[in-house]
Design a protein around this motif. Sequence first.
Motif, PDB file in Angstrom:
ATOM      1  N   ASN A 120       0.864  -1.163  -0.085  1.00  0.00           N
ATOM      2  CA  ASN A 120       0.027   0.093   0.082  1.00  0.00           C
ATOM      3  C   ASN A 120       0.799   1.253   0.073  1.00  0.00           C
ATOM      4  O   ASN A 120       0.379   2.365   0.560  1.00  0.00           O
ATOM      5  N   THR A 138       0.262   1.709 -10.741  1.00  0.00           N
ATOM      6  CA  THR A 138      -1.098   2.129  -9.904  1.00  0.00           C
ATOM      7  C   THR A 138      -1.151   1.177  -8.592  1.00  0.00           C
ATOM      8  O   THR A 138      -1.081   0.080  -8.802  1.00  0.00           O
ATOM      9  N   ASP A 176      -3.037   0.875  -4.372  1.00  0.00           N
ATOM     10  CA  ASP A 176      -4.177   1.062  -3.735  1.00  0.00           C
ATOM     11  C   ASP A 176      -3.401   1.256  -2.008  1.00  0.00           C
ATOM     12  O   ASP A 176      -2.688   0.615  -1.814  1.00  0.00           O
ATOM     13  N   ARG A 196      -5.946   5.896  -3.807  1.00  0.00           N
ATOM     14  CA  ARG A 196      -5.245   5.326  -4.857  1.00  0.00           C
ATOM     15  C   ARG A 196      -4.317   6.360  -5.452  1.00  0.00           C
ATOM     16  O   ARG A 196      -4.557   7.262  -5.627  1.00  0.00           O
ATOM     17  N   THR A 216      -1.445   6.971  -8.687  1.00  0.00           N
ATOM     18  CA  THR A 216      -0.978   6.357  -9.908  1.00  0.00           C
ATOM     19  C   THR A 216       0.638   7.298 -10.055  1.00  0.00           C
ATOM     20  O   THR A 216       0.669   8.295  -9.826  1.00  0.00           O
TER      21      THR A 216
END
Length: 990
Positions: free
Chosen positions: A133, A401, A403, A454, A456
């Motif tokens: 994460n 990407t 989370d 999230r 990116t």
Amino acid sequence: MYRDTYIAPEAAAEGQEREMMMRLSTQHMRANVSGRAIAGALMAALPIGAAAQDAVTAPPPATQQSDDAVPADLPTTDIVVTGTRLGSSFNAPTPVTSIGAERLDALGITNVGEALNQLPSFRASSGPAAQANLGGNIGARLLDLRGLDPQRTLVLVDGKRFVPSTVQGSVDTNLIPSSLLRTVDVVTGGASAAYGSDAVAGVVNFILDRKKEGLDGEFAAGMSQRGDDGNLFASLSGGMRLSDRVHIIGAVEYEKLEGLGTCTSRSWCNSQTLILGNTPGAGGLPANLIIAGVNTSTMTPGGLINRSYNAAGQAIGTTATDPLRGTKFLPDGTPGQFQYGTLVGPLFMLGGEGQGRNGFISALRLKVPLERVSSYGALTAELTDDVTLTADISYGRVKGTVDGAIFRDFNGTLLGRIKRDNPFIPAAVASAMDANGAASFILGKAAFDLGPGRATSTTETYRGVLGVEGRLSDRWTVNGFYQYGRTNFTQRATNLVNQANLLKAVDAVQSGGQTVCRVNADAISSNDDPSCVPFNPFGEGQYSQASVGYITGNGLQHTVNEQHVAGIDLRGELFDLPAGPVTVAVGAEYRRDTVDGTADPISAANGFYSLNGSALSGGVTVKEVFGEIAVPLLRDSAFGYALDLNGAVRRTHYSTTGSVTTWKAGLVYEPVEGVRLRGTRSRDIRAPNIFELFGPQTLRSIGLSDPLNGGLQTNPFVITGSNPNLSVEKADSWTGGFVIAPRSGPFQRLRLSVDYYNIKVADAIGALGAQTLVNRCAQGATNFCSQITRDANNQILQVRDVILNSNALKTSGYDIEFQYRQPIGSWGELNAQLIANITKELTTVDALGAVDRAGQTGVRTGTIPGVPDYVLDGVLTWTVGKFQLTGHGRYIPSGIYWTNFVGPDQDGYAVTAPNSVDNNNVPSRFYLDMTARVNVDTGNGRTFQLFATVNNLLDRDPPAMPGPSGGTNQILFDPVGRAFKVGARFHFGS
């Protein structure tokens, strides 16, 4: 054929070897074979490979032509020697492992970083399966040689530094195209005297095929047996002569990885195997249990009341008698009774409710999606017979990407105490509060309904190099170059919980018939926030979209790394000795690294719950001078077949930390033909990088155990970041080993090398890890206790895990490489290769003592990872006609989960000890991959190859153990399972 086609014949190589060794000089030997054919010939015939590449690695690409002469009309090339500045006449004493592009083809690997991280001498510590994460350079494939961290491994392209991809100064190998590689050399020993700072663990040199001819292409696609982890790869590369003196090469690659889903997508992770705390000795059980079926005991997705308080702020009753404790809120916000399991602690419990919705692991991606593009172009122009111009330009982009962590609060740190006058409290709960004199309560919530933040990230790297080589005479050459590199890093994050706004939005009241934020209804005007919208924390999705818009926000980070490098060196032969010429190289380099970054204001203040961006600005200027000498003492004498001595020294001045000297001394001795001994002793350094000196401090929340509170599990914030007072770390390294490569007789196809290494780093720069700090403080290292903040109840609120010069690092072990080639008549040919690493120690030393992580194959959140005791990597290729079948096996032995734990099978185990654990063993794993290739020659210089690969053929799950990225150490062990890939390659041209 495709990337490696020919292998030089043994007999021809034996007959030419002595003459070749005497003729190799710093004037760049030109031979009428291709660069890869040279590499194959020398690796197959010489005891130390291509005059310095000692140990043979990837099995030669056996073809029908393996017993024929190499064509004489292939383009010429130079022999590149890694580990020395002296050129191809010198037999470097430093062990060098070489892998060719053939290994990538044989194993169906489309990314060279992935291939390197499979080698036993590397600790696989980064990549798409290790992101968990965390933001930053998502999916970056960094090289961590010897387990000493990526910043201690220097990455070069054709002997020159590649521009850093991260603010830590590391290079993401995703940005280097694999399709132009001739070979990758890994110098498994200190090389700072030869190449400068950062080469403490060694050097990885990507050597390009600068004389590539024709056009090559590849397309591959695959997925896992379970229908996920889809991947797509396409590449195009080629080279051509524009004239007799000008040659160009170029390549472009595209790769897309879909990644894996959350922890619930794999049974070994969905088992929710975690560390469950226990009162030491209670029920005959140890203090820690690594066990499946662990759920959260103080958090639910809809909210769970954990403790209630009276109007004076005092807790009502005990935890067991609290009248409101155990009231949960269903998705629609109505109250219900929480079903506790057994062994209930402040974070976790065994059993009970909550399977599949554990906020610590359930929402984590097991492998992040990634997209990369890399391109490279190079020109070589012989301006005159004595002057050669080279120009390189490259561009790469990696986009990933990730989370962030699900928002979690179990003790009111982030949500605050919910007060009785909050209008969102259901009527039944409000009545129970009134009946029991409760004025507030703590709500534990894992906000699955909000979803994770999230991020990116996009990393773009540009690099240009202009070089000139001049031959001054038959014995002397001069080389100069200038290099410019730039990396643009951008991270855009969405749906981030703004902690300050959340605290205000949850604290709602009724005012004027409307539900408003308390800050706008109290008598204090200075705290008013007109934009505040009340947030309902009870249930799932019971809030308004306006309130979500208020408590969440977007983050942005933009960072630019720039690097300027200029260098010049003079190489040549001073004079001749009976055994050969004494060669020297002297030179100077200048380097300027700068980082300039910005971040959004909330991230800069660590105001988001996760994925905070960071602003960073700073620069370092480096000025260096160096010299190296090689002295051949023996050739074909009564005292030995060959004896070479080597020495190097480098003086470096850093604008941030001052001047330092590095040096190296080594020898190569061949007492009898085919047996070669070698050894080096060196002083190496690593200066603190810009991030370590000038970077920001960032904040995140992790789960820890508190040994001062009986192993109590807690969820504090951890601050990580820079330290402007860091100094240079210094390493003393030495290697010693032998190479056996008979040139004739029954064992002439056998190649064996064994090398011992020992590296000691003083004043090592790094972060210890939050859990390590907590443990070491509890064990008596009081200097670490100042980094830990506790509340009035002695609960951990915060840990400062900032970068320090606090450690010493020590590692030692053995590298072993074996290769054997065996023709089997009409059945074709077998090529076998085994690479092994044995780690004797990987020790971190601090004020309290030493911790050896050799043999630690598990990894706990907030701790330093270890390495296996040993790793075996074997490749067996069977070639018959146009068909090739390759098996690749990798064995990781059983190990321990964590060095701080003591299990029943370990010395010192006591069930009543706070570090006791029911099982500290991580099972072994063996992975088997298979690749089949079929070659098709259509004539007219056009050849095709079809291939199919099955990875993890036996479908072995990783050990189900707690890990920072889910349910295992999923960078060491395969999280995907059985997976398939098919593809095609072609070559047009000569």
